[in-house]
Every structure is written in structure tokens, then in C-alpha cells.
Design an enzyme around this catalytic site. Structure first.
Site, short mmCIF file in Angstrom:
data_model
loop_
_atom_site.label_atom_id
_atom_site.label_comp_id
_atom_site.label_asym_id
_atom_site.label_seq_id
_atom_site.Cartn_x
_atom_site.Cartn_y
_atom_site.Cartn_z
N TYR A 1 -1.51 -1.32 10.55
CA TYR A 1 -1.87 -1.58 9.23
C TYR A 1 -0.56 -1.15 8.30
O TYR A 1 -0.06 -1.92 7.38
CB TYR A 1 -3.10 -1.07 8.67
CG TYR A 1 -3.27 -1.11 6.84
CD1 TYR A 1 -3.72 -2.44 6.56
CD2 TYR A 1 -3.08 -0.09 6.23
CE1 TYR A 1 -3.92 -2.56 4.85
CE2 TYR A 1 -3.07 -0.40 4.80
CZ TYR A 1 -3.50 -1.39 4.14
OH TYR A 1 -3.81 -1.50 2.85
N SER B 1 1.07 -1.01 -0.05
CA SER B 1 -0.13 0.00 0.02
C SER B 1 0.90 1.29 0.06
O SER B 1 2.07 1.27 0.33
CB SER B 1 -0.73 0.29 1.21
OG SER B 1 -1.46 1.18 1.70
#
Length: 248
Positions: free
Chosen positions: A153, A140
């Protein structure tokens, strides 16, 4: 010929969102697919959709954090198709909350799925790929920089980049390429969950994106298809943002 014509590709985390959209792209590009996720119903629906269009598709369930499950679904791919040519490791879970507010069990589960799961997939896929093929992992833009509210995350996605870079060195001499995609905001159930957890956060990030829009799963899938294909034969260890220019 389509980029993935005749190649056998394992899609991990294929039941919805980017994984399902990428599977559609891979099928259109000629791949034979093994679809994997924890829940059978959405997999069966996606497999039926692709089979109706004439594609060669199978599916099985499994949890990437479980070593036995990962070994089983990689073996199932080889049993069904006779080989493995590429893998798209997309399974992940997200999180919201300041680092001091993340429950230990949530932190552990994020690391188990996003980091341990990616490592287990790489380990078993390399065994099946033998001396050829390509692995594409999913990180990401949160693995390239920090921001408030998603620390666990983001830590996991930084780790996926580290795993990918090391794997490129470890397995390049064996003829296996390993690359990683770092999407920006991409329309998916996970992005919807982030919208709910961090009101206004997604829109703020899109407003700072040069292309002024969220991406789509098909756009991520098209990038993954290229990396899985022979057209990317000299690319390994690459971190490729698919983010509308956000990290430029």
C-alpha cells in the site's frame, strides 16, 4: 459565492468514506457532481441524499483499473454536464502484511487500482479538462514515509505522489493544476479495516499525532475543495498532508 460554485467535479471512489464525505463538501460548496465507484447501491443512495438537498448530481459505476471504464465515466461526465472542471481521484484499496508475506495477486491488484487507476484517471481527465481545471489525487502519509506492515500500500501511495509531481509539470503549461493530498488516519471503512488488520497500529499513530485525533472525511474534503477551487490558482505539484501534524 461558494468556492466551487457551478463547477463540474468528477469524484472517483465516491461510494463511502472519504470519497462520499468529500462529495458532500463539494456539493455544499456549489459543485455539480458526477459520482463514480464500482458498486451502484451506495452511489445511488448518496446521489439521492444530495439531490434531496437541491444539488445537481449524477452517478455511474466503473473500475479505475479498467481503461475502458475510465474513458466511459469521464465521457459520461462531459455528456451529462457539458464540461469537466475538476476531478478528485480517491479510489484505492489497502493491504496489511509484511512485504515477504504479500501474495503476488494482492500486490498486483493494489498497484492496478492505486497506481494504474490514478494514471488512467489523470490521462482521461486531462483530455476532458482541455485548457483549464484542477485534479486532486489521493495519497497518504504512508506515501511520505515508511512503517512496518503495509509495504505494498505504501509503495503505491509513494507512486501516486510521483505521478502527481510529473503531471504538474506535464500539464501545467496547458493550464491544468495537479495536486495531491496525503491524509493521516481518517475515520472511514478503510481505517476500520486497518484497525482489524494491525491491532493497535492506528491508535499508536494517533497517539503520536500532535492534534491527538483521527481526521474526518469532511476535513479532507474541505482541503480538496480548496485545491479544486480558483482560490488555489497558483498551486500545482503540492503534496498537502491532512494529518493533524503527524509528519511535521
Amino acid at each position: 459565492m461558494p468556492d466551487l460554485d457551478g463547477k463540474v467535479v468528477l469524484v472517483v471512489g465516491a461510494s463511502a468514506g472519504i470519497g462520499a464525505d468529500a462529495a458532500r463538501v463539494f456539493a455544499a460548496d456549489g459543485a455539480k457532481l458526477m459520482l463514480v465507484a464500482r458498486t451502484e447501491g451506495p452511489l445511488a443512495e448518496l446521489a439521492a441524499e444530495l439531490e434531496k438537498d437541491g444539488h445537481d448530481v449524477a452517478y455511474t459505476t466503473g473500475d479505475v483499473a479498467n481503461a475502458a471504464d475510465v474513458a466511459r465515466f469521464v465521457d459520461a461526465t462531459v455528456d451529462r454536464f457539458g464540461r469537466l472542471d475538476g476531478a478528485f481521484n480517491n479510489a484505492a484499496m489497502t493491504q496489511a502484511g509484511r512485504l515477504d508475506q504479500v501474495p503476488e495477486e494482492e500486490f498486483d491488484r493494489i498497484m492496478a487500482v492505486n497506481v494504474r487507476g490514478t494514471w488512467l484517471c489523470i490521462r482521461e481527465e486531462v483530455r476532458a479538462l482541455e485548457d483549464h481545471g484542477s485534479i486532486v489525487n489521493m495519497s497518504s502519509i504512508g506515501g511520505l514515509r515508511g512503517s512496518s506492515g503495509m509495504g505494498a500500500y505504501q509503495a503505491s501511495k509513494h507512486a501516486v505522489i510521483g505521478l502527481t509531481r510529473t503531471a504538474a509539470h506535464d500539464f501545467g503549461p496547458l493550464g491544468i493544476r495537479v495536486n495531491v493530498i496525503a491524509p493521516g488516519p481518517t475515520e472511514s471503512p478503510m481505517l476500520d479495516a486497518t484497525r482489524r488488520a494491525i491491532p493497535g497500529g492506528v491508535e499508536e499513530r494517533i497517539a503520536k499525532t500532535p492534534l491527538r485525533k483521527a481526521g474526518t472525511g469532511a476535513e479532507v474534503g474541505a482541503t480538496a475543495s480548496f485545491l479544486l477551487s480558483d482560490r488555489a490558482s497558483h498551486l500545482s505539484g503540492v503534496i498537502l498532508p491532512v494529518d493533524g501534524g503527524f509528519v511535521a
